[in-house]
Design a protein around this motif. Structure first.
Motif, mmCIF file in Angstrom:
data_model
loop_
_atom_site.group_PDB
_atom_site.id
_atom_site.type_symbol
_atom_site.label_atom_id
_atom_site.label_comp_id
_atom_site.label_asym_id
_atom_site.label_seq_id
_atom_site.Cartn_x
_atom_site.Cartn_y
_atom_site.Cartn_z
ATOM 1 N N PHE A 1 14.106 7.034 1.823
ATOM 2 C CA PHE A 1 13.653 6.108 2.858
ATOM 3 C C PHE A 1 13.826 6.685 4.254
ATOM 4 O O PHE A 1 13.107 6.327 5.178
ATOM 5 N N GLY A 2 14.822 7.579 4.419
ATOM 6 C CA GLY A 2 15.192 7.997 5.762
ATOM 7 C C GLY A 2 14.451 9.202 6.298
ATOM 8 O O GLY A 2 14.392 9.395 7.508
ATOM 9 N N GLY A 3 13.871 10.042 5.436
ATOM 10 C CA GLY A 3 13.196 11.254 5.897
ATOM 11 C C GLY A 3 11.806 10.977 6.433
ATOM 12 O O GLY A 3 11.197 9.955 6.125
ATOM 13 N N GLY A 4 11.291 11.894 7.230
ATOM 14 C CA GLY A 4 9.948 11.714 7.784
ATOM 15 C C GLY A 4 8.869 11.795 6.723
ATOM 16 O O GLY A 4 7.975 10.949 6.656
ATOM 17 N N THR A 5 8.951 12.808 5.848
ATOM 18 C CA THR A 5 7.980 12.932 4.751
ATOM 19 C C THR A 5 8.208 11.849 3.715
ATOM 20 O O THR A 5 7.270 11.215 3.240
ATOM 21 N N GLY A 6 9.479 11.627 3.354
ATOM 22 C CA GLY A 6 9.796 10.636 2.330
ATOM 23 C C GLY A 6 9.403 9.228 2.713
ATOM 24 O O GLY A 6 9.069 8.413 1.849
ATOM 25 N N SER A 7 9.412 8.923 4.005
ATOM 26 C CA SER A 7 9.019 7.577 4.433
ATOM 27 C C SER A 7 7.543 7.526 4.847
ATOM 28 O O SER A 7 6.769 6.744 4.313
ATOM 29 N N GLY A 8 7.153 8.389 5.790
ATOM 30 C CA GLY A 8 5.798 8.317 6.336
ATOM 31 C C GLY A 8 4.724 8.716 5.351
ATOM 32 O O GLY A 8 3.763 7.961 5.115
ATOM 33 N N PHE A 9 4.862 9.892 4.732
ATOM 34 C CA PHE A 9 3.817 10.331 3.804
ATOM 35 C C PHE A 9 3.811 9.481 2.538
ATOM 36 O O PHE A 9 2.745 9.222 1.969
ATOM 37 N N THR A 10 4.984 9.021 2.082
ATOM 38 C CA THR A 10 5.020 8.135 0.910
ATOM 39 C C THR A 10 4.243 6.854 1.177
ATOM 40 O O THR A 10 3.490 6.378 0.324
ATOM 41 N N SER A 11 4.402 6.279 2.381
ATOM 42 C CA SER A 11 3.655 5.065 2.731
ATOM 43 C C SER A 11 2.152 5.316 2.688
ATOM 44 O O SER A 11 1.386 4.508 2.149
ATOM 45 N N VAL B 1 12.852 0.944 7.846
ATOM 46 C CA VAL B 1 12.180 -0.345 8.081
ATOM 47 C C VAL B 1 10.672 -0.210 7.883
ATOM 48 O O VAL B 1 10.030 -1.038 7.219
ATOM 49 N N LEU B 2 10.092 0.844 8.426
ATOM 50 C CA LEU B 2 8.647 1.030 8.318
ATOM 51 C C LEU B 2 8.232 1.307 6.882
ATOM 52 O O LEU B 2 7.217 0.785 6.407
ATOM 53 N N ASN B 3 9.009 2.131 6.171
ATOM 54 C CA ASN B 3 8.677 2.440 4.792
ATOM 55 C C ASN B 3 8.861 1.235 3.874
ATOM 56 O O ASN B 3 8.066 1.013 2.956
ATOM 57 N N THR B 4 9.910 0.446 4.124
ATOM 58 C CA THR B 4 10.145 -0.752 3.311
ATOM 59 C C THR B 4 9.005 -1.746 3.469
ATOM 60 O O THR B 4 8.575 -2.389 2.501
ATOM 61 N N HIS B 5 8.478 -1.866 4.681
ATOM 62 C CA HIS B 5 7.361 -2.774 4.932
ATOM 63 C C HIS B 5 6.152 -2.389 4.068
ATOM 64 O O HIS B 5 5.482 -3.252 3.491
ATOM 65 N N GLU C 1 4.320 -4.109 -0.035
ATOM 66 C CA GLU C 1 2.932 -4.405 -0.341
ATOM 67 C C GLU C 1 2.397 -3.597 -1.516
ATOM 68 O O GLU C 1 1.598 -4.106 -2.307
ATOM 69 N N TYR C 2 2.820 -2.340 -1.650
ATOM 70 C CA TYR C 2 2.119 -1.427 -2.555
ATOM 71 C C TYR C 2 2.939 -0.952 -3.744
ATOM 72 O O TYR C 2 2.382 -0.338 -4.652
ATOM 73 N N ALA C 3 4.245 -1.182 -3.766
ATOM 74 C CA ALA C 3 5.066 -0.773 -4.909
ATOM 75 C C ALA C 3 5.359 -1.985 -5.785
ATOM 76 O O ALA C 3 5.511 -3.106 -5.298
ATOM 77 N N ASP C 4 5.442 -1.765 -7.100
ATOM 78 C CA ASP C 4 5.740 -2.848 -8.030
ATOM 79 C C ASP C 4 7.244 -3.029 -8.223
ATOM 80 O O ASP C 4 7.719 -4.137 -8.447
ATOM 81 N N CYS C 5 7.994 -1.930 -8.168
ATOM 82 C CA CYS C 5 9.441 -1.998 -8.372
ATOM 83 C C CYS C 5 10.065 -0.750 -7.758
ATOM 84 O O CYS C 5 9.556 0.357 -7.956
ATOM 85 N N LEU D 1 12.455 -7.811 -14.059
ATOM 86 C CA LEU D 1 13.396 -7.607 -12.961
ATOM 87 C C LEU D 1 12.882 -8.095 -11.616
ATOM 88 O O LEU D 1 13.623 -8.067 -10.641
ATOM 89 N N VAL D 2 11.633 -8.498 -11.558
ATOM 90 C CA VAL D 2 11.042 -8.896 -10.275
ATOM 91 C C VAL D 2 10.715 -10.386 -10.329
ATOM 92 O O VAL D 2 9.666 -10.790 -10.833
ATOM 93 N N PRO D 3 11.606 -11.250 -9.818
ATOM 94 C CA PRO D 3 11.346 -12.697 -9.865
ATOM 95 C C PRO D 3 10.222 -13.116 -8.924
ATOM 96 O O PRO D 3 9.490 -14.054 -9.201
ATOM 97 N N PHE D 4 10.114 -12.433 -7.771
ATOM 98 C CA PHE D 4 9.026 -12.673 -6.822
ATOM 99 C C PHE D 4 8.445 -11.311 -6.451
ATOM 100 O O PHE D 4 9.189 -10.337 -6.319
ATOM 101 N N PRO D 5 7.129 -11.211 -6.250
ATOM 102 C CA PRO D 5 6.501 -9.893 -6.053
ATOM 103 C C PRO D 5 7.134 -9.056 -4.955
ATOM 104 O O PRO D 5 7.258 -7.840 -5.090
ATOM 105 N N ARG D 6 7.573 -9.666 -3.857
ATOM 106 C CA ARG D 6 8.095 -8.887 -2.731
ATOM 107 C C ARG D 6 9.591 -8.593 -2.857
ATOM 108 O O ARG D 6 10.124 -7.771 -2.121
ATOM 109 N N ILE D 7 10.269 -9.273 -3.801
ATOM 110 C CA ILE D 7 11.694 -8.994 -4.035
ATOM 111 C C ILE D 7 11.768 -8.079 -5.247
ATOM 112 O O ILE D 7 11.995 -8.519 -6.377
#
Length: 342
Positions: A137-147, A184-188, A192-196, A255-261
């Motif tokens: 989550f914290g790296g530039g590639t790991g967060s920005g390019f993953t998003s 924060v940006l990657n979590t946002h 929307e786009y990850a299932d788990c 494991l996912v009771p609500f889509p965003r959690i």
């Protein structure tokens, strides 16, 4: 077998990937050059993560990094013959721990190459089950390019499962000041786009190395191999069809009771050093109780201050279903686990 494609993004994702493929090769009896050991007769279990190429096997994966330092180690390492050269994709300039560089500028220069290789991988699958994405989550590639890539995966393969294994920033250990912003940006985007998204953090893993494994000078190789064990156990049901195990897709269902959690915490047991392994009590009940101890959790949280919404326990090895049922019933009677009211 339903195929799974692994995407290792950024320095953390690629280093975790190296530990994972080393372990997968050991479990499936594959040599570093891709050849199969004669002792392994079940070739069907290989096809989830590996594809046959002549008389050898190559992983269904991509290594992706915006700079080539880590990937050059893969290209020159002992497992270099295992990986297809086209599936190791590196740029010329790193994201400098900046989400915007990975998402808007440097990342967009190679995203077309990555998409093309993903399309080739998908076309070689008979029944694609989904994608597993490894990143931090914290790296530039790991967060920005993953998003950026998760958006494209959602648009191109919207009905396929997308699971992530991610390194979350630690409460006290931090390498760069931009980690909270990238996270924060990657979590946002992940909402929307990850299932788990299975999350671990380095601080908890360092503590496990020093406290439970007696490694006075632990390193990232130890940490990555711990993560590889967890990933191996979570994906074991998709790779082997022995016993009654949960399917790959069932994790997001249960494991996912609500889509965003959709951020499960990871715990693992038993954790002990090689010297203590022969003297530890490793029956079903003790291992299960250890799972809910904070020392076995791979992320720094205090479980007693919250409540569980859902739990999945994966047992691996010669475990009796009767022992499992007795252990679960005992946990319920003793009220060791606090669930939400509903």
């Amino acid at each position: 077998m339903n195929e799974i494609i692994c995407l290792h993004i950024g320095q953390a994702g690629c280093q975790i990937g190296h530990a994972c493929w080393e372990l997968f090769c050991l479990e499936h009896g594959i040599q570093p050059d891709g050849s199969l050991c004669s002792s392994n007769d079940d070739n069907q279990s290989l096809l989830t993560f590996f594809e046959p190429v002549g008389y050898a096997y190559t992983p269904r994966m991509l290594y992706i990094d915006l700079e080539s330092t880590v990937l050059d180690e893969v290209r020159s390492g002992s497992y270099r013959q295992l990986f297809h050269p086209d599936r190791i994709i590196s740029g010329k300039e790193d994201a400098a721990s900046n989400y915007a560089r990975g998402y808007f500028t440097i990342g967009r220069e190679i995203v077309d190459r990555v998409q093309e290789q993903i399309r080739r991988l998908v076309n070689r699958c008979h029944s694609l089950q989904g994608f597993v994405v490894f990143h931090s989550f914290g790296g530039g590639t790991g967060s920005g390019f993953t998003s950026l890539l998760m958006e494209h995966l959602h648009n191109d393969y919207g009905k396929k499962t997308r699971l992530e294994f991610a390194i979350f920033p630690s409460p006290k250990l931090s390498t760069v000041i931009t980690e909270p912003y990238n996270t924060v940006l990657n979590t946002h985007t992940g909402l929307e786009y990850a299932d788990c998204v299975f999350i671990v953090d380095n601080e908890a893993l360092w503590d496990i190395c020093t406290r439970s494994l007696n490694l006075s000078r632990g390193n990232f190789v130890n940490i990555n191999r711990l993560i590889a064990q967890v990933i191996s156990n979570i994906t074991v049901s998709s790779r082997f069809k022995d016993g009654t195990t949960a399917d790959f897709i069932e994790f997001q269902t249960n494991l996912v009771p609500f889509p965003r959690i959709h951020f499960p915490l990871v715990s693992y047991a038993p954790l002990c050093s090689a010297e203590k392994a022969y003297h530890e009590r490793n029956d079903t009940q003790s291992i299960t109780e250890d799972l809910f101890h904070r020392n076995n959790q791979m992320i720094k949280v205090e479980p007693s201050q919250g409540k569980y919404m859902s739990i999945t326990i994966i047992y691996r090895g010669a475990v009796s279903p009767i022992d499992i049922n007795n252990t679960i019933n005992k946990l319920k009677r003793d009220r060791r686990i606090s669930f939400v009211d509903w």
